[in-house]
Design a protein around this motif. Structure first.
Motif, short mmCIF file in Angstrom:
data_model
loop_
_atom_site.label_atom_id
_atom_site.label_comp_id
_atom_site.label_asym_id
_atom_site.label_seq_id
_atom_site.Cartn_x
_atom_site.Cartn_y
_atom_site.Cartn_z
N GLU A 22 0.83 -1.21 0.00
CA GLU A 22 0.00 0.00 0.00
C GLU A 22 0.86 1.26 0.00
OE1 GLU A 22 -0.46 -2.61 2.04
OE2 GLU A 22 -2.38 -3.37 1.33
N ALA A 23 1.93 1.26 0.80
CA ALA A 23 2.83 2.42 0.86
C ALA A 23 3.55 2.61 -0.47
CB ALA A 23 3.83 2.25 2.00
N ALA A 24 3.97 1.51 -1.08
CA ALA A 24 4.63 1.59 -2.39
C ALA A 24 3.64 2.11 -3.43
CB ALA A 24 5.17 0.22 -2.79
N ALA A 25 2.41 1.64 -3.37
CA ALA A 25 1.38 2.08 -4.31
C ALA A 25 1.14 3.58 -4.17
CB ALA A 25 0.09 1.30 -4.08
N ALA A 26 1.09 4.06 -2.94
CA ALA A 26 0.89 5.49 -2.72
C ALA A 26 2.07 6.29 -3.27
CB ALA A 26 0.71 5.77 -1.23
N ALA A 27 3.29 5.80 -3.06
CA ALA A 27 4.48 6.50 -3.55
C ALA A 27 4.51 6.56 -5.08
CB ALA A 27 5.74 5.83 -3.02
N PHE A 28 4.10 5.48 -5.72
CA PHE A 28 4.12 5.42 -7.19
C PHE A 28 2.82 5.93 -7.81
CE2 PHE A 28 7.13 1.74 -6.37
CZ PHE A 28 8.26 2.47 -6.66
N ARG A 29 1.84 6.26 -6.96
CA ARG A 29 0.52 6.73 -7.41
C ARG A 29 -0.17 5.72 -8.32
NH1 ARG A 29 2.11 13.04 -8.23
NH2 ARG A 29 2.58 13.39 -6.04
N VAL A 30 -0.15 4.48 -7.86
CA VAL A 30 -0.86 3.40 -8.55
C VAL A 30 -1.69 2.67 -7.49
CG1 VAL A 30 0.89 3.12 -10.34
CG2 VAL A 30 1.03 1.73 -8.26
N SER A 31 -2.48 1.72 -7.91
CA SER A 31 -3.28 0.94 -6.95
C SER A 31 -2.42 -0.16 -6.34
CB SER A 31 -4.49 0.34 -7.65
OG SER A 31 -4.07 -0.60 -8.61
N GLN A 41 3.10 -11.15 -11.78
CA GLN A 41 3.10 -11.39 -13.22
C GLN A 41 4.33 -10.85 -13.94
OE1 GLN A 41 -0.60 -9.95 -14.77
NE2 GLN A 41 -1.81 -11.33 -13.52
N SER A 42 4.53 -9.55 -13.91
CA SER A 42 5.64 -8.98 -14.70
C SER A 42 6.99 -9.22 -14.03
CB SER A 42 5.43 -7.49 -14.95
OG SER A 42 5.57 -6.77 -13.75
N LYS A 43 6.98 -9.28 -12.70
CA LYS A 43 8.18 -9.56 -11.91
C LYS A 43 9.29 -8.52 -12.10
CE LYS A 43 7.26 -14.40 -11.29
NZ LYS A 43 6.23 -14.23 -10.33
N GLN A 44 8.87 -7.31 -12.47
CA GLN A 44 9.82 -6.20 -12.57
C GLN A 44 9.08 -4.88 -12.40
OE1 GLN A 44 11.67 -6.52 -16.38
NE2 GLN A 44 9.86 -5.94 -17.52
N LEU A 45 9.80 -3.88 -11.98
CA LEU A 45 9.22 -2.56 -11.79
C LEU A 45 9.10 -1.88 -13.16
CD1 LEU A 45 8.42 -0.53 -9.50
CD2 LEU A 45 10.71 0.40 -9.71
N PRO A 46 7.94 -1.29 -13.46
CA PRO A 46 7.81 -0.58 -14.74
C PRO A 46 8.84 0.54 -14.85
CG PRO A 46 5.66 -0.96 -13.78
CD PRO A 46 6.67 -1.35 -12.74
N ALA A 47 9.29 0.77 -16.05
CA ALA A 47 10.38 1.71 -16.32
C ALA A 47 10.11 3.11 -15.78
CB ALA A 47 10.65 1.78 -17.81
N GLU A 48 8.85 3.56 -15.83
CA GLU A 48 8.56 4.93 -15.42
C GLU A 48 8.70 5.15 -13.91
OE1 GLU A 48 4.54 2.83 -16.09
OE2 GLU A 48 6.44 2.96 -17.12
N HIS A 49 8.89 4.08 -13.13
CA HIS A 49 9.00 4.22 -11.68
C HIS A 49 10.42 3.95 -11.14
CE1 HIS A 49 4.70 4.61 -11.56
NE2 HIS A 49 4.54 3.43 -12.12
N VAL A 50 11.33 3.61 -12.02
CA VAL A 50 12.67 3.19 -11.58
C VAL A 50 13.43 4.31 -10.87
CG1 VAL A 50 14.92 2.36 -12.37
CG2 VAL A 50 12.83 1.38 -13.31
#
Length: 114
Positions: A22-31, A41-50
């Motif tokens: 939840e804290a990570a979701a808030a920081a990245f502004r995603v659910s 599923q993807s097992k990696q952080l999307p590029a826009e959040h790196v």
């Protein structure tokens, strides 16, 4: 950690550094479900959040996404700065009007002086 983690392990480290999904979701502004999907599923952080993850957690972008941010080693720096010193000497075709076969003029003078 002595060895470099995989992308998935780095993602788990990032989420752990935030404390909860939840804290990570808030920081990245995603659910929170997006965070869960990244983990399952993807097992990696999307590029826009790196970059944000690196700034917030201190975990290297080279660990999080080495496909986008590869670690630069000495060999790659050498390749980057390598110069083909003989490119001008290679035959690239014949220009009959030029009379020198597209070679630099100094080669003709070198051959004439021999």
């Amino acid at each position: 950690m002595d060895t470099k983690p995989t992308r998935f392990e780095a993602l788990k480290l990032v989420i752990e550094a935030y404390g909860t999904q939840e804290a990570a979701a808030a920081a990245f502004r995603v659910s929170q479900s997006s965070i869960s999907r990244w983990l399952s599923q993807s097992k990696q952080l999307p590029a826009e959040h790196v970059i944000q993850a690196e700034t917030d957690t201190g975990i290297s972008r080279h660990w999080i996404r080495p496909d986008i941010y590869p670690v630069e080693d000495a060999a790659s720096r050498l390749r980057e700065h390598a110069v083909d010193q003989f490119a001008d000497l290679r035959f690239v075709g014949t220009d009959r009007r030029a009379g020198n076969g597209n070679r630099p003029i100094f080669l003709d003078t070198l051959r004439a002086s021999r």
